[in-house]
Design a protein around this motif. Structure first.
Motif, PDB file in Angstrom:
ATOM      1  N   LYS A   2       9.633  -6.699   0.691  1.00 35.71           N
ATOM      2  CA  LYS A   2      10.263  -6.886   2.353  1.00 35.71           C
ATOM      3  C   LYS A   2      11.762  -6.590   2.244  1.00 35.71           C
ATOM      4  O   LYS A   2      12.245  -7.022   1.342  1.00 35.71           O
ATOM      5  CB  LYS A   2       9.731  -8.061   3.018  1.00 35.71           C
ATOM      6  CG  LYS A   2       8.184  -8.138   3.340  1.00 35.71           C
ATOM      7  CD  LYS A   2       7.894  -7.095   4.519  1.00 35.71           C
ATOM      8  CE  LYS A   2       6.440  -7.038   4.838  1.00 35.71           C
ATOM      9  NZ  LYS A   2       6.226  -6.139   5.928  1.00 35.71           N
ATOM     10  N   ARG A   3      12.387  -6.213   3.452  1.00 37.13           N
ATOM     11  CA  ARG A   3      13.596  -5.775   3.626  1.00 37.13           C
ATOM     12  C   ARG A   3      14.609  -7.002   2.998  1.00 37.13           C
ATOM     13  O   ARG A   3      15.562  -6.533   2.507  1.00 37.13           O
ATOM     14  CB  ARG A   3      13.975  -5.574   5.034  1.00 37.13           C
ATOM     15  CG  ARG A   3      13.354  -4.040   5.225  1.00 37.13           C
ATOM     16  CD  ARG A   3      14.077  -3.526   6.157  1.00 37.13           C
ATOM     17  NE  ARG A   3      13.797  -2.104   6.412  1.00 37.13           N
ATOM     18  CZ  ARG A   3      12.493  -1.454   6.465  1.00 37.13           C
ATOM     19  NH1 ARG A   3      11.412  -2.057   5.800  1.00 37.13           N
ATOM     20  NH2 ARG A   3      12.625  -0.373   6.755  1.00 37.13           N
ATOM     21  N   SER A   4      14.505  -8.216   3.153  1.00 39.17           N
ATOM     22  CA  SER A   4      15.398  -9.342   2.841  1.00 39.17           C
ATOM     23  C   SER A   4      15.074  -9.901   1.232  1.00 39.17           C
ATOM     24  O   SER A   4      15.660 -10.641   0.987  1.00 39.17           O
ATOM     25  CB  SER A   4      15.321 -10.427   3.628  1.00 39.17           C
ATOM     26  OG  SER A   4      13.886 -10.835   3.711  1.00 39.17           O
ATOM     27  N   GLN A   5      14.182  -9.056   0.521  1.00 40.67           N
ATOM     28  CA  GLN A   5      13.908  -9.653  -0.877  1.00 40.67           C
ATOM     29  C   GLN A   5      15.241  -9.680  -1.633  1.00 40.67           C
ATOM     30  O   GLN A   5      15.025 -10.889  -2.520  1.00 40.67           O
ATOM     31  CB  GLN A   5      12.737  -8.747  -1.445  1.00 40.67           C
ATOM     32  CG  GLN A   5      12.525  -9.107  -2.843  1.00 40.67           C
ATOM     33  CD  GLN A   5      11.488  -8.295  -3.528  1.00 40.67           C
ATOM     34  OE1 GLN A   5      10.323  -7.969  -2.917  1.00 40.67           O
ATOM     35  NE2 GLN A   5      11.865  -7.587  -4.714  1.00 40.67           N
ATOM     36  N   ARG A  17       5.201 -21.729   0.117  1.00 39.06           N
ATOM     37  CA  ARG A  17       5.274 -20.067   0.593  1.00 39.06           C
ATOM     38  C   ARG A  17       6.236 -19.250  -0.085  1.00 39.06           C
ATOM     39  O   ARG A  17       6.155 -18.072  -0.256  1.00 39.06           O
ATOM     40  CB  ARG A  17       5.751 -20.125   2.198  1.00 39.06           C
ATOM     41  CG  ARG A  17       5.016 -20.612   3.078  1.00 39.06           C
ATOM     42  CD  ARG A  17       5.428 -20.478   4.549  1.00 39.06           C
ATOM     43  NE  ARG A  17       4.584 -21.534   5.292  1.00 39.06           N
ATOM     44  CZ  ARG A  17       4.970 -21.847   6.499  1.00 39.06           C
ATOM     45  NH1 ARG A  17       6.316 -21.874   6.840  1.00 39.06           N
ATOM     46  NH2 ARG A  17       4.338 -22.478   7.251  1.00 39.06           N
ATOM     47  N   HIS A  18       7.222 -19.759  -1.080  1.00 41.84           N
ATOM     48  CA  HIS A  18       8.158 -19.357  -1.875  1.00 41.84           C
ATOM     49  C   HIS A  18       7.424 -18.260  -2.802  1.00 41.84           C
ATOM     50  O   HIS A  18       6.328 -18.576  -3.466  1.00 41.84           O
ATOM     51  CB  HIS A  18       8.854 -20.132  -2.658  1.00 41.84           C
ATOM     52  CG  HIS A  18       9.878 -20.708  -1.741  1.00 41.84           C
ATOM     53  ND1 HIS A  18      10.818 -20.174  -0.979  1.00 41.84           N
ATOM     54  CD2 HIS A  18      10.043 -22.151  -1.111  1.00 41.84           C
ATOM     55  CE1 HIS A  18      11.645 -20.858  -0.193  1.00 41.84           C
ATOM     56  NE2 HIS A  18      11.297 -22.168  -0.446  1.00 41.84           N
ATOM     57  N   GLN A  40      12.923 -17.350   4.083  1.00 42.00           N
ATOM     58  CA  GLN A  40      12.554 -16.783   2.931  1.00 42.00           C
ATOM     59  C   GLN A  40      11.942 -15.483   3.326  1.00 42.00           C
ATOM     60  O   GLN A  40      11.987 -15.222   4.406  1.00 42.00           O
ATOM     61  CB  GLN A  40      11.396 -17.569   2.122  1.00 42.00           C
ATOM     62  CG  GLN A  40      10.205 -17.921   2.787  1.00 42.00           C
ATOM     63  CD  GLN A  40       9.169 -18.494   1.798  1.00 42.00           C
ATOM     64  OE1 GLN A  40       9.190 -19.486   1.845  1.00 42.00           O
ATOM     65  NE2 GLN A  40       8.369 -17.623   1.196  1.00 42.00           N
ATOM     66  N   THR A  41      11.850 -14.730   2.224  1.00 46.31           N
ATOM     67  CA  THR A  41      11.131 -13.517   2.313  1.00 46.31           C
ATOM     68  C   THR A  41       9.568 -13.785   2.377  1.00 46.31           C
ATOM     69  O   THR A  41       9.033 -14.367   1.537  1.00 46.31           O
ATOM     70  CB  THR A  41      11.529 -12.480   1.622  1.00 46.31           C
ATOM     71  OG1 THR A  41      13.108 -12.100   1.536  1.00 46.31           O
ATOM     72  CG2 THR A  41      10.938 -10.917   1.546  1.00 46.31           C
ATOM     73  N   ARG A  42       8.910 -12.908   3.171  1.00 46.22           N
ATOM     74  CA  ARG A  42       7.492 -13.336   3.589  1.00 46.22           C
ATOM     75  C   ARG A  42       6.813 -12.835   2.194  1.00 46.22           C
ATOM     76  O   ARG A  42       5.684 -13.415   1.742  1.00 46.22           O
ATOM     77  CB  ARG A  42       6.789 -12.632   4.701  1.00 46.22           C
ATOM     78  CG  ARG A  42       5.487 -12.887   5.038  1.00 46.22           C
ATOM     79  CD  ARG A  42       4.992 -12.579   6.316  1.00 46.22           C
ATOM     80  NE  ARG A  42       5.093 -11.339   6.495  1.00 46.22           N
ATOM     81  CZ  ARG A  42       4.106 -10.499   6.132  1.00 46.22           C
ATOM     82  NH1 ARG A  42       2.868 -10.860   5.535  1.00 46.22           N
ATOM     83  NH2 ARG A  42       4.384  -9.082   6.376  1.00 46.22           N
ATOM     84  N   GLN A  43       7.030 -11.620   1.944  1.00 47.87           N
ATOM     85  CA  GLN A  43       6.094 -11.054   0.459  1.00 47.87           C
ATOM     86  C   GLN A  43       7.044  -9.959   0.100  1.00 47.87           C
ATOM     87  O   GLN A  43       8.117  -9.449   0.481  1.00 47.87           O
ATOM     88  CB  GLN A  43       5.131 -10.332   1.220  1.00 47.87           C
ATOM     89  CG  GLN A  43       4.937  -9.303   1.921  1.00 47.87           C
ATOM     90  CD  GLN A  43       3.815  -8.441   2.526  1.00 47.87           C
ATOM     91  OE1 GLN A  43       2.990  -9.128   2.935  1.00 47.87           O
ATOM     92  NE2 GLN A  43       3.552  -6.962   2.386  1.00 47.87           N
ATOM     93  N   THR A  44       6.576  -9.598  -1.291  1.00 44.85           N
ATOM     94  CA  THR A  44       7.427  -8.740  -2.395  1.00 44.85           C
ATOM     95  C   THR A  44       7.647  -7.349  -1.477  1.00 44.85           C
ATOM     96  O   THR A  44       6.563  -6.974  -0.884  1.00 44.85           O
ATOM     97  CB  THR A  44       6.763  -8.494  -3.429  1.00 44.85           C
ATOM     98  OG1 THR A  44       6.503  -9.772  -4.133  1.00 44.85           O
ATOM     99  CG2 THR A  44       7.297  -7.575  -4.421  1.00 44.85           C
TER     100      THR A  44
END
Length: 471
Positions: A80-83, A434-435, A74-78
């Protein structure tokens, strides 16, 4: 002007030096020079490989996208590159993500088609040069098949779900500004993919050909294609051939973790070469995007889900537990070190394995399960499971879930999970703490967001292209 690809007509990428590792896409020659002799053809072929290096293709997009769209990463936080990939937020107007992949895929496809069209007329001066000429033609055919396979998976439904729907334009000759191709169906694209791989395998060397296609590469990739088509008998037969007769072997339990920083190890059937002199995308590569800022100076954008962490951790003796490290949020197992960087280099720099022998074992296992062949399924699944954990108990009659579970463990963060779920009519279920809030859950292949939009800039230039539903 009607153009499907961003490429100057009649110009081909070539290498800027004699070394495969020195390929630079910034230099080019017209076809009259690119095909003047076998040496020039060789440089053009190397340029073709250079075209799939970038972050818009294999050094990021084709690895990160199937990971974060699934259930294990998943993407770690709002922010970020893969969001956008993680949240299924692609739009037809976006100029990155799927649009960047589209541009690069058709760019390289034009190079492959140019080689296929021009190479037969190249004069050779020896038997050795004639063999090399056939090798180069086989490599171009294999590249065309690989690119079309990636295109059909991104822009069309899985073959096993509905192969009659439209996917991407099927381009089998070099394009001119006047060309305005329509989208082909999934079935039409797969037919061409199989045809090209079958033609390529008889032209290619059986010897290890580091960084380039050989016959075993094609057999491995074709077995993958057959698996996606649910042609399980052919998938199993080809996978067995590669396992039994190729020069590749599984790396040992002891060398498993370190093998991901080792170029051309015994398990890598085909990998894309990246070096300091030939950087594929600087800080936008998968290693840098996933690497934590505090420990690798990366972006720390992609982390494991709790579900994946628990899946691996449930077997303490599994060597894949050694792949975990702390992420930037303090999750002790949030960072998965599939892309650790080469020895002496940063996480930016990794060769990209497109197909490993362990995947071929798992192709054989899945095809055997779907053929009700418990003996082969047990053997081929067991070889991968026991390499990872010598104390594991292998199911005597494996199920599809057994195989797909091992695939998610073994092939994690290598570009497979999302496609595995979609082609098997399974739901993406995102669970755990974590999502990010608002992230889609329980996604099926009937969701229009599971297929990328055709870039709107291409539709505006075309009278023939139509958009995918939902965009």
């Amino acid at each position: 002007m009607k153009r499907i690809i961003l490429i100057i007509l009649g110009v081909l990428i070539i290498s800027c030096g004699d070394d495969f590792l020195d390929v630079s896409p910034s230099q080019s020659l017209p076809p009259s020079e690119a095909f003047k002799d076998i040496t020039a053809v060789g440089q053009t072929v190397l340029g073709m490989y250079s075209g799939i290096q970038g972050d818009e293709y294999y050094s990021y997009f084709m690895i990160a996208m199937p990971a974060v769209k699934g259930d294990d990463f998943q993407t770690r936080q709002t922010g970020k590159r893969s969001q956008n990939l993680y949240r299924f937020n692609e739009t037809a107007e976006s100029d990155n993500g799927g649009a960047g992949f589209w541009d690069q895929a058709y760019y390289v496809l034009n190079i492959a088609n140019s080689i296929i069209e021009n190479i037969d007329a190249v004069q050779t001066n020896s038997a050795e040069e004639e063999v090399l000429k056939q090798q180069y033609k086989g490599e171009a055919l294999a590249m065309r098949a690989l690119i079309n396979f990636d295109l059909v998976r991104i822009y069309g439904k899985p073959y096993s779900v509905d192969n009659s729907v439209l996917a991407a334009p099927l381009i089998t000759r070099t394009q001119t500004p006047e060309d305005d191709p329509e989208r082909a169906t999934v079935s039409q694209m797969y037919t061409q993919i199989v045809q090209d791989y079958e033609a390529a395998v008889n032209l290619l060397t059986d010897e290890i050909n580091n960084g380039q296609f050989n016959s075993w590469t094609v057999k491995a990739l074709l077995s993958r294609v057959y698996l996606y088509m649910e042609n399980n008998s052919d998938a199993l037969a080809l996978a067995k051939d590669v396992i039994d007769n190729s020069p590749y072997s599984l790396v040992s339990y002891e060398n498993y973790a370190s093998s991901f920083s080792q170029d051309f190890n015994s398990e890598r059937i085909f990998e894309i070469v990246n070096t300091n002199a030939d950087n594929p995308g600087s800080r936008e590569t998968i290693g840098y995007v996933a690497g934590p800022q505090f420990s690798t100076s990366g972006y720390g954008a992609i982390i494991t889900t709790e579900v994946f962490e628990n899946l691996i951790s449930s077997e303490p003796n599994d060597v894949r537990n050694t792949m975990f490290a702390e992420d930037d949020s303090g999750n002790s197992k949030g960072y998965y070190k599939k892309w650790p960087g080469k020895p002496g280099s940063s996480v930016i720099l990794n060769n990209i394995p497109v197909v490993r022998l362990s995947e071929v074992y798992l192709i054989a296992a899945e095809a055997a399960v779907k053929s009700n062949n418990s003996f082969d399924a047990n053997y081929y699944l067991g070889e991968v499971m026991k390499r990872a954990n010598p104390t594991v108990s292998v199911p005597s009659s494996p199920t599809l879930n057994d195989v797909l579970t091992e695939r998610r463990k073994e092939l994690a963060l290598e570009g497979h999970r999302f496609f595995d779920l979609m082609r098997n009519n399974l739901t993406i279920i995102r669970e755990g703490g974590r999502h990010l809030v608002g992230t889609p859950t329980n996604i099926t292949n009937s969701d229009t967001r599971t297929i990328f939009p055709i870039p709107q800039k291409e539709i505006r230039k075309s009278d023939a292209l139509v958009q995918n539903p939902g965009y």
